[in-house]
Scaffold this motif. Sequence first.
Motif, short mmCIF file in Angstrom:
data_model
loop_
_atom_site.label_atom_id
_atom_site.label_comp_id
_atom_site.label_asym_id
_atom_site.label_seq_id
_atom_site.Cartn_x
_atom_site.Cartn_y
_atom_site.Cartn_z
N ASP A 99 -5.53 4.52 -3.42
CA ASP A 99 -6.84 4.82 -3.12
C ASP A 99 -6.60 3.83 -2.40
O ASP A 99 -6.03 3.06 -1.67
CB ASP A 99 -7.79 4.27 -4.86
CG ASP A 99 -7.48 2.89 -4.95
OD1 ASP A 99 -6.55 2.16 -3.95
OD2 ASP A 99 -8.17 2.41 -5.70
N GLU A 100 -7.72 4.12 -1.46
CA GLU A 100 -8.27 3.45 -0.64
C GLU A 100 -8.45 1.72 -0.58
O GLU A 100 -8.31 0.92 0.52
CB GLU A 100 -9.53 4.03 0.29
CG GLU A 100 -9.85 3.78 1.70
CD GLU A 100 -10.86 3.74 2.17
OE1 GLU A 100 -11.10 4.35 3.54
OE2 GLU A 100 -12.07 5.08 1.72
N LYS A 101 -9.15 1.39 -1.48
CA LYS A 101 -8.83 -0.40 -1.51
C LYS A 101 -7.41 -0.96 -1.61
O LYS A 101 -6.92 -1.21 -0.62
CB LYS A 101 -9.80 -0.66 -3.08
CG LYS A 101 -9.18 -1.82 -3.55
CD LYS A 101 -10.40 -2.06 -4.38
CE LYS A 101 -10.22 -3.19 -4.33
NZ LYS A 101 -10.72 -3.92 -6.15
N GLU A 102 -6.58 -0.07 -2.32
CA GLU A 102 -5.00 -0.72 -2.55
C GLU A 102 -4.39 0.10 -0.98
O GLU A 102 -3.45 -1.22 -0.86
CB GLU A 102 -4.30 0.29 -3.21
CG GLU A 102 -4.90 0.64 -4.69
CD GLU A 102 -3.98 1.26 -6.11
OE1 GLU A 102 -3.39 2.24 -5.55
OE2 GLU A 102 -4.38 0.81 -7.20
N ARG A 103 -4.72 1.03 -0.13
CA ARG A 103 -3.43 0.79 1.07
C ARG A 103 -4.52 -0.10 1.96
O ARG A 103 -4.02 -0.75 2.86
CB ARG A 103 -4.86 2.11 1.80
CG ARG A 103 -3.89 3.33 1.06
CD ARG A 103 -3.63 4.93 1.73
NE ARG A 103 -5.22 5.14 2.09
CZ ARG A 103 -5.25 5.91 1.31
NH1 ARG A 103 -5.12 6.40 0.14
NH2 ARG A 103 -6.93 6.37 1.55
N LEU A 104 -5.88 -0.73 2.14
CA LEU A 104 -6.94 -1.46 2.74
C LEU A 104 -5.66 -2.51 2.34
O LEU A 104 -5.68 -3.95 3.21
CB LEU A 104 -7.84 -1.50 2.72
CG LEU A 104 -8.36 -0.66 3.64
CD1 LEU A 104 -10.13 -0.76 4.10
CD2 LEU A 104 -8.46 -0.73 5.50
N ARG B 162 -17.03 -3.60 1.61
CA ARG B 162 -17.00 -2.40 1.20
C ARG B 162 -16.87 -4.03 -0.45
O ARG B 162 -17.11 -3.16 -1.67
CB ARG B 162 -16.20 -2.20 1.13
CG ARG B 162 -15.51 -0.94 2.52
CD ARG B 162 -14.53 0.18 2.53
NE ARG B 162 -14.78 0.80 3.42
CZ ARG B 162 -13.94 1.45 3.15
NH1 ARG B 162 -13.00 2.41 2.57
NH2 ARG B 162 -13.60 2.16 4.50
N GLY B 163 -16.94 -5.21 0.14
CA GLY B 163 -16.95 -6.15 -1.44
C GLY B 163 -15.82 -6.04 -2.46
O GLY B 163 -15.42 -6.65 -3.65
N TRP B 164 -14.70 -5.28 -0.99
CA TRP B 164 -13.52 -5.83 -1.56
C TRP B 164 -12.24 -7.31 -1.75
O TRP B 164 -11.30 -7.16 -2.06
CB TRP B 164 -12.40 -4.10 -1.56
CG TRP B 164 -12.69 -3.15 -1.59
CD1 TRP B 164 -13.91 -2.81 -2.66
CD2 TRP B 164 -12.54 -1.70 -1.23
NE1 TRP B 164 -13.87 -1.60 -2.57
CE2 TRP B 164 -13.18 -0.88 -1.94
CE3 TRP B 164 -12.05 -1.58 0.11
CZ2 TRP B 164 -13.18 0.02 -1.55
CZ3 TRP B 164 -11.35 -0.54 0.05
CH2 TRP B 164 -12.16 0.73 -0.31
#
Length: 135
Positions: A2-7, A58-60
Amino acid sequence: MDEKERLSDALITQKYITGGYNLAIMESADNRLRENFMGILKDEHQIHFEIFNEMKNRGWYQPAQAGINQVSQHMNSWNQELRKIQRTGAKPAGIQQHTQSNIPLYTYQTGLGLPQTAGTSQQQVFYRPPQGPLT
Protein backbone atom coordinates in the motif's frame (compact mmCIF):
# COMPACT_ATOMS: atom_id res chain seq x y z
CA MET A 1 2.10 -2.97 -1.07
CA ASP A 2 0.00 0.00 0.00
CA GLU A 3 0.93 3.68 -0.17
CA LYS A 4 2.15 3.84 3.43
CA GLU A 5 4.53 0.94 2.84
CA ARG A 6 5.81 2.48 -0.41
CA LEU A 7 6.50 5.81 1.27
CA SER A 8 8.16 4.06 4.23
CA ASP A 9 10.36 2.12 1.82
CA ALA A 10 11.19 5.33 -0.08
CA LEU A 11 12.11 7.11 3.17
CA ILE A 12 14.40 4.27 4.25
CA THR A 13 15.96 4.20 0.78
CA GLN A 14 16.63 7.95 0.90
CA LYS A 15 18.33 7.57 4.28
CA TYR A 16 20.55 4.88 2.79
CA ILE A 17 21.32 6.94 -0.33
CA THR A 18 22.24 10.07 1.64
CA GLY A 19 24.51 8.00 3.86
CA GLY A 20 26.30 6.70 0.78
CA TYR A 21 26.79 10.17 -0.66
CA ASN A 22 28.01 11.46 2.71
CA LEU A 23 30.66 8.74 2.74
CA ALA A 24 31.61 9.42 -0.87
CA ILE A 25 32.06 13.13 -0.09
CA MET A 26 34.23 12.43 2.93
CA GLU A 27 36.42 10.02 0.97
CA SER A 28 36.75 12.06 -2.26
CA ALA A 29 40.18 13.41 -3.02
CA ASP A 30 39.14 15.31 -6.17
CA ASN A 31 37.41 18.65 -5.46
CA ARG A 32 35.28 18.62 -8.63
CA LEU A 33 33.98 15.14 -7.88
CA ARG A 34 33.37 16.13 -4.25
CA GLU A 35 31.39 19.21 -5.33
CA ASN A 36 29.31 17.07 -7.71
CA PHE A 37 28.56 14.62 -4.91
CA MET A 38 27.59 17.53 -2.64
CA GLY A 39 25.11 18.81 -5.23
CA ILE A 40 23.58 15.37 -5.58
CA LEU A 41 23.47 14.98 -1.79
CA LYS A 42 21.56 18.26 -1.47
CA ASP A 43 19.00 16.99 -3.98
CA GLU A 44 18.70 13.66 -2.15
CA HIS A 45 18.14 15.47 1.17
CA GLN A 46 15.36 17.50 -0.46
CA ILE A 47 13.70 14.32 -1.72
CA HIS A 48 14.01 12.80 1.77
CA PHE A 49 12.47 15.92 3.32
CA GLU A 50 9.51 15.84 0.92
CA ILE A 51 8.81 12.16 1.64
CA PHE A 52 9.20 12.78 5.38
CA ASN A 53 6.76 15.71 5.28
CA GLU A 54 4.21 13.73 3.28
CA MET A 55 4.32 10.87 5.77
CA LYS A 56 4.20 13.26 8.72
CA ASN A 57 1.20 15.13 7.24
CA ARG A 58 -0.66 11.85 6.81
CA GLY A 59 0.12 10.83 10.40
CA TRP A 60 2.28 7.89 9.30
CA TYR A 61 5.59 9.13 10.74
CA GLN A 62 5.62 11.06 13.99
CA PRO A 63 9.14 11.37 15.41
CA ALA A 64 9.29 12.04 19.12
CA GLN A 65 10.49 15.49 20.05
CA ALA A 66 13.45 15.66 22.40
CA GLY A 67 12.98 17.75 25.49
CA ILE A 68 15.46 20.46 26.43
CA ASN A 69 16.82 18.24 29.22
CA GLN A 70 17.60 15.43 26.76
CA VAL A 71 19.32 17.84 24.38
CA SER A 72 21.35 19.34 27.23
CA GLN A 73 22.41 15.89 28.47
CA HIS A 74 23.63 14.88 25.02
CA MET A 75 25.43 18.17 24.49
CA ASN A 76 27.17 17.83 27.86
CA SER A 77 28.18 14.26 27.06
CA TRP A 78 29.67 15.24 23.69
CA ASN A 79 31.44 18.26 25.19
CA GLN A 80 33.00 16.04 27.87
CA GLU A 81 34.18 13.60 25.21
CA LEU A 82 35.61 16.47 23.13
CA ARG A 83 37.50 17.88 26.12
CA LYS A 84 38.87 14.39 26.87
CA ILE A 85 40.11 14.03 23.30
CA GLN A 86 41.65 17.51 23.29
CA ARG A 87 43.32 16.92 26.66
CA THR A 88 44.67 13.41 26.15
CA GLY A 89 44.53 12.80 22.42
CA ALA A 90 42.41 9.73 23.18
CA LYS A 91 40.05 8.21 20.65
CA PRO A 92 36.29 8.65 21.18
CA ALA A 93 34.56 5.67 22.77
CA GLY A 94 33.79 2.91 20.29
CA ILE A 95 36.40 3.94 17.70
CA GLN A 96 39.22 1.48 17.21
CA GLN A 97 42.56 2.06 15.55
CA HIS A 98 42.85 0.16 12.29
CA THR A 99 45.81 -0.14 10.01
CA GLN A 100 45.27 -0.91 6.37
CA SER A 101 47.79 -1.95 3.78
CA ASN A 102 47.56 -2.74 0.11
CA ILE A 103 44.40 -0.64 -0.33
CA PRO A 104 44.03 0.23 -4.01
CA LEU A 105 43.47 3.83 -5.02
CA TYR A 106 40.63 4.19 -7.49
CA THR A 107 41.39 6.44 -10.40
CA TYR A 108 39.72 7.85 -13.46
CA GLN A 109 41.11 8.80 -16.84
CA THR A 110 40.87 12.53 -17.40
CA GLY A 111 38.63 13.38 -20.29
CA LEU A 112 36.20 10.56 -19.43
CA GLY A 113 33.33 12.29 -17.67
CA LEU A 114 35.25 15.20 -16.17
CA PRO A 115 36.83 17.99 -18.23
CA GLN A 116 40.60 17.76 -18.57
CA THR A 117 42.56 20.77 -17.35
CA ALA A 118 46.00 21.86 -18.47
CA GLY A 119 48.86 20.47 -16.44
CA THR A 120 47.01 17.46 -15.06
CA SER A 121 48.29 13.96 -15.41
CA GLN A 122 46.40 11.41 -17.47
CA GLN A 123 45.33 9.52 -14.37
CA GLN A 124 44.21 11.19 -11.13
CA VAL A 125 43.11 9.80 -7.79
CA PHE A 126 39.53 10.81 -6.99
CA TYR A 127 38.41 8.37 -4.30
CA ARG A 128 40.17 6.83 -1.33
CA PRO A 129 38.42 3.89 0.32
CA PRO A 130 37.68 4.14 4.04
CA GLN A 131 40.59 3.35 6.31
CA GLY A 132 38.56 0.98 8.47
CA PRO A 133 35.26 0.63 10.26
CA LEU A 134 34.54 3.08 13.04
CA THR A 135 32.86 0.54 15.33
